[in-house]
Design a protein around this motif. Sequence first.
Motif, PDB file in Angstrom:
ATOM      1  N   UNK A   1       0.832  -1.213   0.000  1.00  0.00           N
ATOM      2  CA  UNK A   1       0.000   0.000   0.000  1.00  0.00           C
ATOM      3  C   UNK A   1       0.862   1.258   0.000  1.00  0.00           C
ATOM      4  N   UNK A   2       1.886   1.267   0.842  1.00  0.00           N
ATOM      5  CA  UNK A   2       2.782   2.425   0.918  1.00  0.00           C
ATOM      6  C   UNK A   2       3.525   2.626  -0.397  1.00  0.00           C
ATOM      7  N   UNK A   3       3.985   1.535  -0.982  1.00  0.00           N
ATOM      8  CA  UNK A   3       4.710   1.620  -2.248  1.00  0.00           C
ATOM      9  C   UNK A   3       3.810   2.141  -3.355  1.00  0.00           C
ATOM     10  N   UNK A   4       2.560   1.671  -3.371  1.00  0.00           N
ATOM     11  CA  UNK A   4       1.595   2.124  -4.375  1.00  0.00           C
ATOM     12  C   UNK A   4       1.397   3.634  -4.279  1.00  0.00           C
ATOM     13  N   UNK A   5       1.207   4.136  -3.055  1.00  0.00           N
ATOM     14  CA  UNK A   5       0.991   5.568  -2.866  1.00  0.00           C
ATOM     15  C   UNK A   5       2.228   6.367  -3.280  1.00  0.00           C
ATOM     16  N   UNK A   6       3.408   5.851  -2.967  1.00  0.00           N
ATOM     17  CA  UNK A   6       4.657   6.524  -3.317  1.00  0.00           C
ATOM     18  C   UNK A   6       4.855   6.578  -4.828  1.00  0.00           C
ATOM     19  N   UNK A   7       4.506   5.498  -5.523  1.00  0.00           N
ATOM     20  CA  UNK A   7       4.712   5.435  -6.970  1.00  0.00           C
ATOM     21  C   UNK A   7       3.675   6.227  -7.755  1.00  0.00           C
ATOM     22  N   UNK A   8       2.419   6.138  -7.326  1.00  0.00           N
ATOM     23  CA  UNK A   8       1.334   6.671  -8.154  1.00  0.00           C
ATOM     24  C   UNK A   8       0.576   7.844  -7.533  1.00  0.00           C
ATOM     25  N   UNK A   9       0.896   8.179  -6.291  1.00  0.00           N
ATOM     26  CA  UNK A   9       0.217   9.298  -5.666  1.00  0.00           C
ATOM     27  C   UNK A   9      -1.163   8.924  -5.158  1.00  0.00           C
TER      28      UNK A   9
END
Length: 266
Positions: free
Chosen positions: A12-20
């Motif tokens: 989840x954190x990685x998704x937010x970091x990559x795609x906003x």
Amino acid sequence: MLAFTIWVMISTTTFTWLFGDDASVLVESLWTIPSGLVQFGIVAAVYRYDGVTLNEIGLSRRLLRPAAIAVVGVIVVINAVVVGMGLLAGNEISFGVYAFYQSDPFNFSATVIAAGAFTTYAFTGPVEELAFRGYLQNKLISLFEFSSLRVRTAISIVVTGVIFSALHIPVELLVNGTPVSQLAGTLVLLALSGTIFGTIYALTQNLYLVVFLHGVGNFWPLMVDPGQGIWPNYIALLLVYLALIVVYRWVAVRASVPTPSLAAAN
């Protein structure tokens, strides 16, 4: 389950970091594939470590056909119910493949619908049911060494449902953007959904069934658009699920479908 939880948070954190915070539905769906593969790997490792077999948790080949037939029946009934509710509300009814998602408030393209359906049915539903109903619920029943099997099963269903709901907190906050003020209501609905899936599983011992139902519930295969505010209707859905349990158990007894909970009840 700790490793599964940690990975969900990392993903989840990685998704937010990559795609906003405003990633498209298509991107969110496609991200489910690599994340789901890792989750499958974690669940497979846990199953192997504990010596759990697929047949033991209700994934024998013999159970696939009755589960598929039952879920097709549920889909047909739900579509009929939605049509009836739309007509009773005086709405204009339109038909089409996944028509529900091709109008307001969704307005999804065919590509988004295809990606969403694939990732939901192939990854989200299966991995979550393998982790929570197939493993955790059964594990808790075996760990709780008190009272009768019925009581231990009931407690395990509720506890698993609550844990299932809590694990969605990072996703709701970081990916779905659910306001904190609305989080409690969302978590209650998720806990109730988990409890319903756990009950269906306990009364049928067919994990295919809840895997399919989970996918259907996440991405409704409705061939009708009844207008806004009609679906989902949780009371109607609960009645459909209750009918499913009654019919499945009735057919299972007469067709000698393996249903360990029936034997325990007798």
